[in-house]
Design a protein around this motif. Structure first.
Motif, PDB file in Angstrom:
ATOM      1  N   ASP A  42       0.919  -1.196  -0.060  1.00 56.83           N
ATOM      2  CA  ASP A  42       0.129  -0.087  -0.017  1.00 56.83           C
ATOM      3  C   ASP A  42       0.823   1.192  -0.096  1.00 56.83           C
ATOM      4  OD1 ASP A  42      -2.113  -1.730  -0.149  1.00 56.83           O
ATOM      5  OD2 ASP A  42      -2.547  -1.362   2.427  1.00 56.83           O
ATOM      6  N   TRP A  43       1.999   1.099   0.873  1.00 56.15           N
ATOM      7  CA  TRP A  43       2.809   2.389   0.931  1.00 56.15           C
ATOM      8  C   TRP A  43       3.472   2.757  -0.473  1.00 56.15           C
ATOM      9  CZ3 TRP A  43       7.261   0.306   0.224  1.00 56.15           C
ATOM     10  CH2 TRP A  43       7.515  -1.060   0.780  1.00 56.15           C
ATOM     11  N   GLN A  44       3.816   1.592  -1.267  1.00 51.72           N
ATOM     12  CA  GLN A  44       4.311   2.014  -2.499  1.00 51.72           C
ATOM     13  C   GLN A  44       3.332   2.615  -3.318  1.00 51.72           C
ATOM     14  OE1 GLN A  44       3.618   0.604  -5.825  1.00 51.72           O
ATOM     15  NE2 GLN A  44       5.601   1.455  -6.693  1.00 51.72           N
TER      16      GLN A  44
ATOM     17  N   ARG B 228      13.954   3.892  -4.514  1.00 44.65           N
ATOM     18  CA  ARG B 228      15.244   4.075  -4.012  1.00 44.65           C
ATOM     19  C   ARG B 228      14.713   4.302  -2.585  1.00 44.65           C
ATOM     20  NH1 ARG B 228      17.390   7.556  -7.354  1.00 44.65           N
ATOM     21  NH2 ARG B 228      16.983   9.563  -5.791  1.00 44.65           N
ATOM     22  N   ALA B 229      13.941   5.076  -2.297  1.00 48.19           N
ATOM     23  CA  ALA B 229      13.963   5.498  -0.854  1.00 48.19           C
ATOM     24  C   ALA B 229      12.645   4.569  -0.154  1.00 48.19           C
ATOM     25  CB  ALA B 229      13.087   6.866  -0.786  1.00 48.19           C
TER      26      ALA B 229
ATOM     27  N   ALA C 264      12.757  -3.761   0.937  1.00 52.75           N
ATOM     28  CA  ALA C 264      13.088  -5.137   0.273  1.00 52.75           C
ATOM     29  C   ALA C 264      14.376  -5.772   0.859  1.00 52.75           C
ATOM     30  CB  ALA C 264      13.240  -5.251  -1.299  1.00 52.75           C
ATOM     31  N   ALA C 265      15.252  -4.642   1.153  1.00 58.15           N
ATOM     32  CA  ALA C 265      16.551  -5.003   1.788  1.00 58.15           C
ATOM     33  C   ALA C 265      16.603  -5.900   3.159  1.00 58.15           C
ATOM     34  CB  ALA C 265      17.383  -3.781   1.920  1.00 58.15           C
ATOM     35  N   LEU C 266      15.812  -5.613   3.778  1.00 56.11           N
ATOM     36  CA  LEU C 266      15.522  -6.265   5.180  1.00 56.11           C
ATOM     37  C   LEU C 266      15.602  -7.967   5.127  1.00 56.11           C
ATOM     38  CD1 LEU C 266      15.707  -5.935   8.275  1.00 56.11           C
ATOM     39  CD2 LEU C 266      13.305  -6.199   8.084  1.00 56.11           C
TER      40      LEU C 266
END
Lengths: 315, 275
Positions: A212-214, A229-230, A236-238
């Motif tokens: 949703d936040w995307q 990027r932000a 996704a890095a986690l």
């Protein structure tokens, strides 16, 4: 804020203790199980078979207290381990810790380069396939990952050696002298790790893109590049970094085999040779160090995760 | 006719998809040739014939001969027998231990659960292959230690999966309903727990056998596992490596066998498992 970090530190500390205990107990049992008189064996290792006699063996027996009950010897053995006194190599002159201090650098160089290679391969592929799911690249890399995953690291290494060293003569077959020698072993391990992690990265990028936040950050007018990027990549890095932690076991196992294949003078290579030579002090030292590297790298991953996502450190 | 129709490869293929069909097909070919292959080949895998060393594949030696003139086909099949039997044996041991201890931990909870979970965590403190290596160090080449070491590393995943799933299942209202109806614990075990676990356990098993076979080959490759007179894939790679230039087809054979076996196991449960 730091509660989670301290918990991680405690957990990994306990694991390090368990590693030391398992390695110490098994190597002590090995010592007791060796056929023949241990004092003669150690004396022969120290002075050479021609130069040693019963008196020298007796001196060793007195020095190391090999004539006492095994429980007292076990206590001494573990006490020495707790004091980081790994003893003398049975075969080479000099203490085990000196040898390991040299090998440790080589092993860390290899494992970190392998990690770097795997990140270099997995992240671009994972991000691209995650942004373009079910495209031709996604399907191709899925099949490729399944195939590469089925090849054990030493078979990957052998294949790379056969192609790039023996056939194309681009890289040296084995050894350790220059940067050139590092490339094949690092790629061998890196490719194996990337084969799985690129799919994990793809899945987490895909999940972040459907969140949703995307959607919200696009609706509020952020350009797609900035959103990526932000928001997307950071979230996704986690899971991706957590997964690299899961792969540490693969990396350490791989290091042992790959160092032996490429004659890379690291700890894994030393471990295999110590097993051949029944050099128990060396087996204990190298196995302990590899186990501790494993635990240590896992700790680094724990810290990295809480750095990427401060929420996980707070809760 | 109806019987054959319902079991036709086409039906199966439609049900489970292409990659799993390829995996299962490949796996059945490997298992069948491992079981009956050595008799069909008819050569003794240990018999040397130095006058006919490093032969190209021919009518007598279907896959050629190695550096000591031993028949490659016979050696590959004998290696397959060794790897598969040891892999399956360790897996069965690990699965039995892991599943039963996992259910015990989930069923009784409290200190039983805590004790078993910490034991599993202690095993995970070391990477699996390193644990097997340390054990093998006390007696290189020992079959029993290899078996114990591999089982010891494999059971943890069965345990963790079974424990986690069983806890969820046991907390479900349907289990309470069965208990209130007076149904036995045996019923809860066979009708509530096992059916839910089955698919996951198949996946873990296939990947477990694959990693057992990889470990056996890796240890053989660094000459710590199975000892030389025996035919073992990893060992064969080490032995044939020096003859790469004269006979490249020799060293490729054990590599291909190993990769195909692992690939077939991975594919037969769907190809991907993030572990």
């Amino acid at each position: 804020m730091y509660k989670k970090l301290i918990a991680a530190l405690l957990k990994r500390g306990l694991q390090a203790l368990i590693v030391a205990l398992i390695v110490g107990l098994v190597s002590f049992a090995m010592m007791q199980a060796l056929p023949g008189d241990a004092a003669f064996r150690i004396a022969a290792g120290r002075y050479g078979y021609d130069l040693m006699d019963a008196a020298a063996a007796e001196a060793v027996r007195q020095e190391l207290g090999l004539d006492r009950h095994w429980s007292l010897q076990l206590f001494d053995w573990l006490k020495a381990l707790a004091q980081f006194n790994l003893g003398e190599s049975f075969i080479y002159r000099g203490s085990v810790s000196e040898k390991i201090a040299v090998q440790l650098g080589h092993t860390l160089t290899l494992s970190l380069s392998a990690l770097f290679v795997s990140i270099l391969i997995a992240f671009p592929i994972g991000i691209y396939t995650g942004l373009n799911p079910n495209g031709w690249a996604d399907k191709f890399f899925l099949q490729l990952s399944i195939f590469v995953r089925a090849i054990p690291p030493f078979a990957v290494g052998l294949t790379l050696v056969l192609i790039f060293s023996v056939h194309l003569k681009l890289f040296p077959v084995a050894g350790f002298r220059s940067f050139h020698h590092l490339i094949l072993p690092a790629f061998t391990l890196g490719i194996g790790m990337a084969a799985v992690s690129n799919r994990v990265i793809r899945d987490s990028v895909l999940e972040a893109m459907h969140s949703d936040w995307q959607l919200f950050s696009r609706i509020k007018g952020l350009p797609s590049g900035l959103t990526l990027r932000a928001h997307v990549l950071r979230n996704a890095a986690l899971p991706s970094v957590t997964y690299i932690g899961v792969q540490m076991a693969y990396l350490i196992e791989g290091v042992v085999i790959i160092e032996t294949l490429f004659a890379w003078p690291g700890i894994g290579h030393a471990l295999i040779h110590a097993i051949f030579g029944r050099d128990i002090a060396m087996v204990q030292g190298t196995a302990l160090t590899l186990g501790l590297i494993y635990v240590g790298l896992n700790l680094v991953i724990d810290f990295l995760c809480s750095f990427i996502d401060p929420r996980s450190a707070k809760s | 006719m109806i019987f054959f129709a319902s079991y036709s490869p086409l039906k199966l293929y439609r049900k489970i998809g292409l990659s799993r069909s390829i995996g299962l097909g490949l796996l059945s070919i490997i298992i069948i040739s491992t079981v009956i292959g050595p008799d069909l080949v008819g050569h003794d895998p240990a018999k040397q014939d130095l006058l006919h060393a490093r032969q190209m594949p021919n009518a007598v030696h279907l896959l050629g001969t190695d550096h000591l003139g031993r028949d490659m086909a016979a050696r590959l099949l004998s290696g397959a027998r060794l790897s598969l039997s040891l892999g399956i044996l360790s897996l069965v041991t690990a699965a039995f231990l892991g599943i039963s201890l996992g259910i015990i931990a989930a069923w009784f909870g409290t200190w039983t659960d805590r004790f078993l979970t910490s034991f599993a965590d202690a095993i995970l403190a070391l990477p699996g292959l390193l644990l097997v290596l340390i054990l093998m160090a006390s007696a290189p080449g020992s079959w029993w230690l290899l078996y114990i070491g591999i089982s010891l590393t494999l059971w943890v995943e069965f345990f963790r999966y079974t424990r986690q799933r069983s806890r969820i299942i046991l907390a479900h209202p349907s289990v309470d309903a069965s208990k209130n109806l007076g149904l036995s614990n045996y019923f809860i075990l066979t009708r509530h727990i096992f059916p839910e676990l089955r698919n996951g356990l198949f996946t873990i098993s296939a990947f477990g056998i694959a990693s057992a076979i990889t470990a056996i080959a890796a240890l053989g490759f660094v000459s710590v596992g199975i000892r030389p007179p025996m035919a073992e894939w990893g060992l064969m790679m080490t032995q044939l490596l020096p003859y790469w230039r004269e006979a490249p087809f020799l060293i490729l054979q054990p590599i291909i066998c190993l990769v195909l076996t692992i690939l077939s196991l991975h594919l037969s449960v769907g190809g991907f498992h993030k572990k």
